[in-house]
Design a protein around this motif. Structure first.
Motif, PDB file in Angstrom:
ATOM      1  N   ARG A   1      -5.533   0.617  13.881  1.00 29.33           N
ATOM      2  CA  ARG A   1      -6.191   0.107  12.674  1.00 29.33           C
ATOM      3  C   ARG A   1      -5.378  -1.002  12.011  1.00 29.33           C
ATOM      4  O   ARG A   1      -5.768  -1.508  10.963  1.00 29.33           O
ATOM      5  N   LYS A   2      -4.222  -1.345  12.587  1.00 28.27           N
ATOM      6  CA  LYS A   2      -3.325  -2.385  12.067  1.00 28.27           C
ATOM      7  C   LYS A   2      -2.747  -2.023  10.699  1.00 28.27           C
ATOM      8  O   LYS A   2      -2.430  -2.890   9.896  1.00 28.27           O
ATOM      9  N   VAL A   3      -2.622  -0.724  10.418  1.00 27.25           N
ATOM     10  CA  VAL A   3      -1.969  -0.266   9.191  1.00 27.25           C
ATOM     11  C   VAL A   3      -0.463  -0.303   9.387  1.00 27.25           C
ATOM     12  O   VAL A   3       0.281  -0.693   8.494  1.00 27.25           O
ATOM     13  N   LEU A   4      -0.022   0.092  10.577  1.00 23.86           N
ATOM     14  CA  LEU A   4       1.391   0.083  10.943  1.00 23.86           C
ATOM     15  C   LEU A   4       1.583  -0.794  12.173  1.00 23.86           C
ATOM     16  O   LEU A   4       0.748  -0.800  13.069  1.00 23.86           O
ATOM     17  N   VAL A   5       2.701  -1.522  12.190  1.00 24.89           N
ATOM     18  CA  VAL A   5       3.052  -2.371  13.326  1.00 24.89           C
ATOM     19  C   VAL A   5       4.494  -2.052  13.688  1.00 24.89           C
ATOM     20  O   VAL A   5       5.357  -2.021  12.801  1.00 24.89           O
ATOM     21  N   MET A   6       4.759  -1.828  14.977  1.00 22.07           N
ATOM     22  CA  MET A   6       6.122  -1.533  15.414  1.00 22.07           C
ATOM     23  C   MET A   6       7.044  -2.671  14.987  1.00 22.07           C
ATOM     24  O   MET A   6       6.739  -3.840  15.214  1.00 22.07           O
ATOM     25  N   ASP A   7       8.151  -2.336  14.342  1.00 25.71           N
ATOM     26  CA  ASP A   7       9.097  -3.346  13.871  1.00 25.71           C
ATOM     27  C   ASP A   7       9.939  -3.824  15.044  1.00 25.71           C
ATOM     28  O   ASP A   7      10.615  -3.034  15.693  1.00 25.71           O
ATOM     29  N   SER A   8       9.916  -5.112  15.299  1.00 26.76           N
ATOM     30  CA  SER A   8      10.621  -5.672  16.452  1.00 26.76           C
ATOM     31  C   SER A   8      12.136  -5.695  16.270  1.00 26.76           C
ATOM     32  O   SER A   8      12.873  -5.885  17.237  1.00 26.76           O
ATOM     33  N   ASP A   9      12.629  -5.511  15.042  1.00 25.06           N
ATOM     34  CA  ASP A   9      14.062  -5.512  14.799  1.00 25.06           C
ATOM     35  C   ASP A   9      14.734  -4.201  15.212  1.00 25.06           C
ATOM     36  O   ASP A   9      15.952  -4.130  15.271  1.00 25.06           O
ATOM     37  N   PHE A  10      13.947  -3.168  15.476  1.00 28.35           N
ATOM     38  CA  PHE A  10      14.485  -1.864  15.848  1.00 28.35           C
ATOM     39  C   PHE A  10      13.959  -1.455  17.206  1.00 28.35           C
ATOM     40  O   PHE A  10      12.872  -1.854  17.609  1.00 28.35           O
ATOM     41  N   ARG A  11      14.727  -0.643  17.915  1.00 30.75           N
ATOM     42  CA  ARG A  11      14.329  -0.232  19.261  1.00 30.75           C
ATOM     43  C   ARG A  11      13.075   0.622  19.239  1.00 30.75           C
ATOM     44  O   ARG A  11      12.142   0.392  19.976  1.00 30.75           O
ATOM     45  N   SER A  12      13.052   1.647  18.409  1.00 29.15           N
ATOM     46  CA  SER A  12      11.864   2.494  18.318  1.00 29.15           C
ATOM     47  C   SER A  12      11.950   3.340  17.060  1.00 29.15           C
ATOM     48  O   SER A  12      13.003   3.461  16.439  1.00 29.15           O
ATOM     49  N   GLY A  13      10.835   3.922  16.676  1.00 25.54           N
ATOM     50  CA  GLY A  13      10.812   4.853  15.560  1.00 25.54           C
ATOM     51  C   GLY A  13      10.712   4.227  14.187  1.00 25.54           C
ATOM     52  O   GLY A  13      10.793   4.926  13.188  1.00 25.54           O
ATOM     53  N   VAL A  14      10.502   2.905  14.104  1.00 30.45           N
ATOM     54  CA  VAL A  14      10.372   2.232  12.811  1.00 30.45           C
ATOM     55  C   VAL A  14       9.155   1.323  12.867  1.00 30.45           C
ATOM     56  O   VAL A  14       9.019   0.514  13.779  1.00 30.45           O
TER      57      VAL A  14
ATOM     58  N   ILE B   1       0.669   6.453   2.753  1.00 31.34           N
ATOM     59  CA  ILE B   1       1.690   5.468   3.140  1.00 31.34           C
ATOM     60  C   ILE B   1       1.618   4.244   2.226  1.00 31.34           C
ATOM     61  O   ILE B   1       2.640   3.747   1.752  1.00 31.34           O
ATOM     62  N   ASN B   2       0.408   3.773   1.972  1.00 32.31           N
ATOM     63  CA  ASN B   2       0.255   2.596   1.106  1.00 32.31           C
ATOM     64  C   ASN B   2       0.651   2.901  -0.337  1.00 32.31           C
ATOM     65  O   ASN B   2       1.168   2.027  -1.035  1.00 32.31           O
ATOM     66  N   ASP B   3       0.429   4.136  -0.800  1.00 29.20           N
ATOM     67  CA  ASP B   3       0.821   4.510  -2.153  1.00 29.20           C
ATOM     68  C   ASP B   3       2.330   4.509  -2.325  1.00 29.20           C
ATOM     69  O   ASP B   3       2.839   4.207  -3.406  1.00 29.20           O
ATOM     70  N   LYS B   4       3.075   4.828  -1.261  1.00 31.33           N
ATOM     71  CA  LYS B   4       4.538   4.818  -1.332  1.00 31.33           C
ATOM     72  C   LYS B   4       5.087   3.398  -1.417  1.00 31.33           C
ATOM     73  O   LYS B   4       6.185   3.193  -1.914  1.00 31.33           O
ATOM     74  N   ASP B   5       4.355   2.423  -0.911  1.00 29.85           N
ATOM     75  CA  ASP B   5       4.711   1.002  -0.960  1.00 29.85           C
ATOM     76  C   ASP B   5       6.101   0.720  -0.382  1.00 29.85           C
ATOM     77  O   ASP B   5       6.881  -0.038  -0.938  1.00 29.85           O
ATOM     78  N   LEU B   6       6.404   1.349   0.740  1.00 33.13           N
ATOM     79  CA  LEU B   6       7.649   1.077   1.442  1.00 33.13           C
ATOM     80  C   LEU B   6       7.431  -0.067   2.422  1.00 33.13           C
ATOM     81  O   LEU B   6       6.352  -0.186   3.003  1.00 33.13           O
ATOM     82  N   PRO B   7       8.440  -0.911   2.647  1.00 30.06           N
ATOM     83  CA  PRO B   7       8.276  -1.992   3.623  1.00 30.06           C
ATOM     84  C   PRO B   7       8.196  -1.479   5.055  1.00 30.06           C
ATOM     85  O   PRO B   7       7.505  -2.047   5.886  1.00 30.06           O
ATOM     86  N   VAL B   8       8.922  -0.399   5.350  1.00 28.93           N
ATOM     87  CA  VAL B   8       8.904   0.214   6.678  1.00 28.93           C
ATOM     88  C   VAL B   8       8.813   1.724   6.528  1.00 28.93           C
ATOM     89  O   VAL B   8       9.122   2.281   5.473  1.00 28.93           O
TER      90      VAL B   8
END
Length: 181
Positions: free
Chosen positions: A64-77, A11-18
């Motif tokens: 592990r705090k690698v991913l955090v649920m994005d509050s701008d979307f309902r779910s799945g991001v 995931i970190n190698d892809k360097d995507l924001p979400v």
């Protein structure tokens, strides 16, 4: 490295924001079947890769705090916390919904056709995959935008690609018997 660490590194190698659940699932599926990442074998592989195991892996990465649920979307991001770029509002929205595209005043501002700055980012998405080519089947979503859009907008024939993809999806669903045309 174990499988969860491999997912984190991929995931970190892809360097995507979400990252979306679908993208995460596909990434895990490829790692599971390759059984290695960059030539390094993965340990502690799951017995299989399905939605339940993907959700469990997501929970571990959230812990592990690698991913955090994005509050701008309902779910799945999920936001990738170690990403080196935040991503613009339209980039994040289009990653979250690959069939969405910038439209109306937002697109005019991006193309330089107007000097008006939109109060919200206007996106158009299809209501359903089969009605995508009809003008009546689209609706507009708006989301708050904090900065002015500055990069030039791509001039690719995205609407034709979406239309072909929608037709293909309809034919595929009809062959499976999920859709009656």
């Amino acid at each position: 490295m174990n499988f969860t660490e491999g997912l984190e590194k991929a995931i970190n190698d892809k360097d995507l924001p979400v990252v979306t659940f679908y993208k995460f699932f596909v990434l895990g599926y490829h790692l599971f079947h390759k059984k290695a990442l960059n030539g390094e074998p993965l340990k502690r592989l799951p017995h299989g890769w399905d939605q339940t195991r993907a959700k469990n892996a997501l929970r571990r990465l959230e812990a592990r705090k690698v991913l955090v649920m994005d509050s701008d979307f309902r779910s799945g991001v999920w936001r990738v916390t170690q990403s080196t770029r935040a991503g613009s509002a339209e980039e994040v929205a289009c990653i979250a919904d690959p069939f969405a595209y910038v439209s109306h005043l937002s697109a005019m501002q991006r193309y330089g056709l107007t000097d008006r700055s939109p109060q919200a980012l206007h996106l158009t998405t299809p209501k359903d995959p089969c009605g995508m080519h009809s003008e009546r089947s689209v609706f507009v979503k708006t989301c708050p935008i904090s900065t002015r859009l500055k990069r030039p907008f791509s001039t690719s024939p995205a609407s034709r690609i979406r239309s072909v993809a929608a037709r293909w999806w309809c034919m595929y669903q009809a062959t499976l018997g999920h859709l009656h045309l």
